[in-house]
Design a protein around this motif. Structure first.
Motif, PDB file in Angstrom:
ATOM      1  N   SER A 151       0.906  -1.202  -0.026  1.00  0.00           N
ATOM      2  CA  SER A 151      -0.028  -0.075  -0.015  1.00  0.00           C
ATOM      3  C   SER A 151       0.953   1.202  -0.099  1.00  0.00           C
ATOM      4  N   SER A 181      -4.002   4.018  -0.026  1.00  0.00           N
ATOM      5  CA  SER A 181      -3.616   3.524  -1.104  1.00  0.00           C
ATOM      6  C   SER A 181      -3.928   1.966  -1.075  1.00  0.00           C
ATOM      7  N   PRO A 182      -4.267   1.432  -2.279  1.00  0.00           N
ATOM      8  CA  PRO A 182      -4.471  -0.199  -2.418  1.00  0.00           C
ATOM      9  C   PRO A 182      -3.079  -0.883  -2.092  1.00  0.00           C
ATOM     10  N   ASN A 183      -3.394  -2.160  -1.611  1.00  0.00           N
ATOM     11  CA  ASN A 183      -2.270  -3.275  -1.816  1.00  0.00           C
ATOM     12  C   ASN A 183      -2.338  -3.628  -3.203  1.00  0.00           C
ATOM     13  N   GLY A 211      -5.820  -4.724  -4.074  1.00  0.00           N
ATOM     14  CA  GLY A 211      -6.784  -3.910  -4.479  1.00  0.00           C
ATOM     15  C   GLY A 211      -7.470  -3.468  -3.228  1.00  0.00           C
ATOM     16  N   THR A 212      -7.013  -3.773  -1.847  1.00  0.00           N
ATOM     17  CA  THR A 212      -7.636  -3.468  -0.886  1.00  0.00           C
ATOM     18  C   THR A 212      -7.006  -2.194  -0.440  1.00  0.00           C
ATOM     19  N   TRP A 213      -8.018  -1.040  -0.226  1.00  0.00           N
ATOM     20  CA  TRP A 213      -7.466   0.301   0.076  1.00  0.00           C
ATOM     21  C   TRP A 213      -7.163   0.266   1.643  1.00  0.00           C
ATOM     22  N   MET A 230      -8.306  -0.845   6.875  1.00  0.00           N
ATOM     23  CA  MET A 230      -9.021  -0.696   5.496  1.00  0.00           C
ATOM     24  C   MET A 230      -9.793   0.418   5.369  1.00  0.00           C
TER      25      MET A 230
END
Length: 102
Positions: A39, A69-71, A74-76, A100
């Motif tokens: 992230s 930011s996402p990892n 796509g997880t923010w 998250m």
């Protein structure tokens, strides 16, 4: 070097220190340290810079950097921390992290 680049380099080098609260939140959200590093390194910009009001701060005018930011999955992820110097060199000290983003 700008501060975001410095934070990214510290994350890549795994020079991160998590507070107990940040570690608890990371685990509660089921996130790994690699998720946090991903992230941080994918961030296009620092979302916000604020002054620390904590009594545990090292410097009088310590700045906290907020990154969202996402990892790679796509997880923010929301991360807040500061850079600090230690006897072993600079680290990114994660104060509140691993939440998250909603």
């Amino acid at each position: 070097m700008d501060i975001l680049s410095k934070i990214k380099r510290l994350a890549i080098a795994r020079k991160l220190i998590f507070t107990r609260k940040a570690e608890d939140e990371r685990l509660l959200d089921g996130l790994t340290i690699d998720d946090i590093i991903e992230s941080i390194t994918r961030a296009a910009a620092i979302k916000k810079i604020i002054r620390s009001k904590s009594s545990g701060r090292v410097l009088k005018k310590e700045k906290l950097y907020i990154i969202e930011s996402p990892n790679l999955s796509g997880t923010w992820i929301y991360t807040k921390g500061t850079t600090r110097k230690t006897k072993d060199g600079d680290v990114f000290y994660v104060l509140v992290s691993s939440k998250m983003s909603v």
